[in-house]
Design a protein around this motif. Structure first.
Motif, mmCIF file in Angstrom:
data_model
loop_
_atom_site.group_PDB
_atom_site.id
_atom_site.type_symbol
_atom_site.label_atom_id
_atom_site.label_comp_id
_atom_site.label_asym_id
_atom_site.label_seq_id
_atom_site.Cartn_x
_atom_site.Cartn_y
_atom_site.Cartn_z
ATOM 1 N N PRO A 201 0.821 -1.214 0.000
ATOM 2 C CA PRO A 201 0.000 0.000 0.000
ATOM 3 C C PRO A 201 0.855 1.265 0.000
ATOM 4 O O PRO A 201 1.847 1.363 0.723
ATOM 5 C CB PRO A 201 -0.812 -0.125 1.285
ATOM 6 N N ASP A 202 0.458 2.224 -0.827
ATOM 7 C CA ASP A 202 1.119 3.525 -0.883
ATOM 8 C C ASP A 202 0.544 4.393 0.238
ATOM 9 O O ASP A 202 -0.660 4.685 0.246
ATOM 10 C CB ASP A 202 0.856 4.167 -2.251
ATOM 11 N N PRO A 203 1.364 4.821 1.202
ATOM 12 C CA PRO A 203 0.835 5.607 2.335
ATOM 13 C C PRO A 203 0.094 6.854 1.899
ATOM 14 O O PRO A 203 -0.829 7.304 2.573
ATOM 15 C CB PRO A 203 2.093 5.946 3.144
ATOM 16 N N GLY A 204 0.502 7.444 0.775
ATOM 17 C CA GLY A 204 -0.165 8.654 0.318
ATOM 18 C C GLY A 204 -1.531 8.422 -0.294
ATOM 19 O O GLY A 204 -2.298 9.385 -0.438
ATOM 20 N N LEU A 205 -1.821 7.174 -0.664
ATOM 21 C CA LEU A 205 -3.090 6.859 -1.322
ATOM 22 C C LEU A 205 -3.955 5.919 -0.518
ATOM 23 O O LEU A 205 -5.163 5.863 -0.732
ATOM 24 C CB LEU A 205 -2.811 6.255 -2.708
ATOM 25 N N TRP A 206 -3.357 5.151 0.360
ATOM 26 C CA TRP A 206 -4.108 4.123 1.081
ATOM 27 C C TRP A 206 -4.890 4.764 2.237
ATOM 28 O O TRP A 206 -4.352 5.582 2.971
ATOM 29 C CB TRP A 206 -3.152 3.067 1.620
ATOM 30 N N PRO A 207 -6.152 4.381 2.396
ATOM 31 C CA PRO A 207 -6.952 4.945 3.507
ATOM 32 C C PRO A 207 -6.333 4.633 4.870
ATOM 33 O O PRO A 207 -5.889 3.502 5.106
ATOM 34 C CB PRO A 207 -8.309 4.266 3.339
ATOM 35 N N ARG A 208 -6.275 5.623 5.726
ATOM 36 C CA ARG A 208 -5.698 5.440 7.060
ATOM 37 C C ARG A 208 -6.807 5.158 8.076
ATOM 38 O O ARG A 208 -7.874 5.749 8.012
ATOM 39 C CB ARG A 208 -4.926 6.692 7.485
ATOM 40 N N PRO A 209 -6.536 4.237 8.989
ATOM 41 C CA PRO A 209 -7.561 3.963 10.027
ATOM 42 C C PRO A 209 -7.782 5.174 10.909
ATOM 43 O O PRO A 209 -6.852 5.916 11.221
ATOM 44 C CB PRO A 209 -6.963 2.786 10.799
ATOM 45 N N SER A 210 -9.022 5.381 11.335
ATOM 46 C CA SER A 210 -9.346 6.531 12.165
ATOM 47 C C SER A 210 -8.859 6.297 13.583
ATOM 48 O O SER A 210 -8.727 5.152 14.026
ATOM 49 C CB SER A 210 -10.859 6.770 12.157
#
Length: 442
Positions: free
Chosen positions: A433-442
């Motif tokens: 996963p690309d950190p800039g594109l992958w959804p981050r957990p809340s």
């Protein structure tokens, strides 16, 4: 409607195997059409009947199908006539463009078939045979193996080219052409050219639907030998890349001693039989493990001629499953092969045995390895034959000289390629996963 596409290395007996397949199905009460693009004497010699030229009932694709046996009709695809028909249509639709360029249209007598006309005629004939809905089984005698692999990938490639050259958003500019013509003082290309491109797109989509249908399979024909092994492995992987299912391998012209018979007493023939036996065992192991039926056709001691020889091949044919191979028998018939020694798949209740070529899966390994794994089945592929290239939201996969552009599943578009490996007949591509594109957990 079932469709069996028969191909194999040059000189392996593709036409004979295709005709025997068609005859076996016809003897089971099926309505069968055998199509061939072979312009030589082989189809007529094998079938024992003449194939009429195009005329009433066949249009520009093939002549009236000849009845080679009860229930079995055969026709030769008229590639030259098909090319001339398409060339005339293109000239008529592009008349204004030719006038703009100052070009003189070609007379009908000048329209000589060009290289590359045969694949388009073949694909058009497959679609037309399906549209007729007059047959239970279509058996197509296709060109040699590597040519057929490229042929089966052609509709998707041409559709991709059309979308790149004439994207949908640009076609909105067609309404501006009359105004542009007034400003430029010369006529713009006619609307018919754009309509032609749209018609080609629709026709290619229809052909692709036929090739990707559940009832369409590829049947490989080969005379076992050292050279055939490498060619079959590469072509099988390339067919899987194109999403084509291989339902059976027909081992053709097997000598005595190769199928469990007594070996020939002549040392020269015994050497040939031993070489054939070694290659045949290898093919058994590689194809049966994936559930692909291996069908054995004996050498008749002569070139097959006419329905009687074809019927003898069908009766003496033997098919092996993985269970039979484990027991060392090699004489039973697998599920999907007509009982009684036929070569073609049973049409009623057919469940599509063979290579599961189109089943690409994404495996979630984020919790354990931090990657997503895209599994691409490539049976028979070798590591040094595979190429990978990421291009935007697409992955370009190469197997030897063959290529296919695969759109990435949505989840993988937000990832970067972090590696790949060949494992158990499948190419496993790892995506991080690309950190800039992958959804981050809340």
């Amino acid at each position: 409607m079932r469709t069996v596409l028969v191909t194999g290395p040059g000189g392996a007996g593709r036409t004979t195997a295709a005709a025997a397949t068609a005859l076996a199905a016809a003897r089971e009460g099926r309505r069968v059409l055998l199509l061939t693009a072979d312009r030589g004497p082989a189809p007529e010699a094998v079938l024992g009947t003449a194939l009429p030229a195009p005329g009433p009932g066949g249009g520009a694709l093939w002549g009236p199908p000849a009845e080679a046996a009860p229930g079995l009709h055969a026709a030769r695809i008229a590639t030259g006539e098909h090319f001339q028909d398409r060339a005339r249509d293109l000239q008529e639709r592009g008349a204004s463009l030719f006038d703009l360029l100052g070009a003189s249209p070609l007379d009908p007598e000048e329209l000589t078939e060009l290289p590359g006309a045969e694949p388009l005629a073949l694909l058009t004939a497959l679609r037309a045979a399906h549209e007729e809905r007059a047959w239970d089984l279509l058996v197509a005698d296709l060109p040699p193996l590597h040519t057929t692999v490229r042929l089966l990938g052609l509709p998707e490639q041409l559709r991709r080219y059309l979308r790149r050259l004439l994207p949908a958003e640009r076609q909105a500019a067609r309404a501006l052409r009359p105004m542009l013509a007034q400003l430029a003082g010369v006529p713009m290309p006619a609307q018919r050219l754009y309509e032609t491109a749209e018609r080609w797109e629709a026709e290619l989509a229809a052909v692709q639907d036929v090739l990707e249908a559940d009832g369409t399979t590829v049947r490989l024909v080969a005379e076992p030998g050292p050279l055939a092994l490498g060619e079959l492995r590469l072509a099988r992987a390339a067919l899987a890349l194109q999403g084509c299912r291989v339902d059976a391998l027909v081992a053709n012209r097997l000598l005595p001693g190769t199928t469990g018979d007594a070996p020939p007493g002549d040392p020269w023939l015994a050497g040939l039989a031993a070489e054939q036996l070694t290659a045949h065992k290898t093919l058994h192991e590689e194809f049966l493990v994936d559930g692909v039926t291996v069908c054995e056709l004996p050498h008749l001691g002569r070139s097959p001629r006419g329905p009687q020889d074809l019927a003898e091949l069908a009766v003496r044919a033997r098919s092996t499953t993985i269970g039979v191979a484990a027991g060392g028998n090699g004489s039973a018939h697998s599920v999907g092969v007509i009982p009684g020694g036929g070569l073609t798949d049973e049409l009623d209740g057919w469940q599509g045995t063979g290579d599961a070529a189109g089943e690409r899966t994404v495996e979630d390994r984020l919790a354990t390895d931090g990657v997503l794994l895209w599994r691409l089945p490539l049976p028979g592929a070798a590591r040094d034959e595979i190429d990978l290239l990421r291009r935007g939201d697409e992955l370009i996969v190469g197997v030897g000289p063959f290529r296919r552009v695969l759109p990435l599943p949505s989840a993988l578009r937000r990832c970067t390629v972090s590696g790949a490996g060949l494992r158990d007949g499948a190419l496993c591509v790892r995506f991080t996963p690309d950190p800039g594109l992958w959804p981050r957990p809340s």
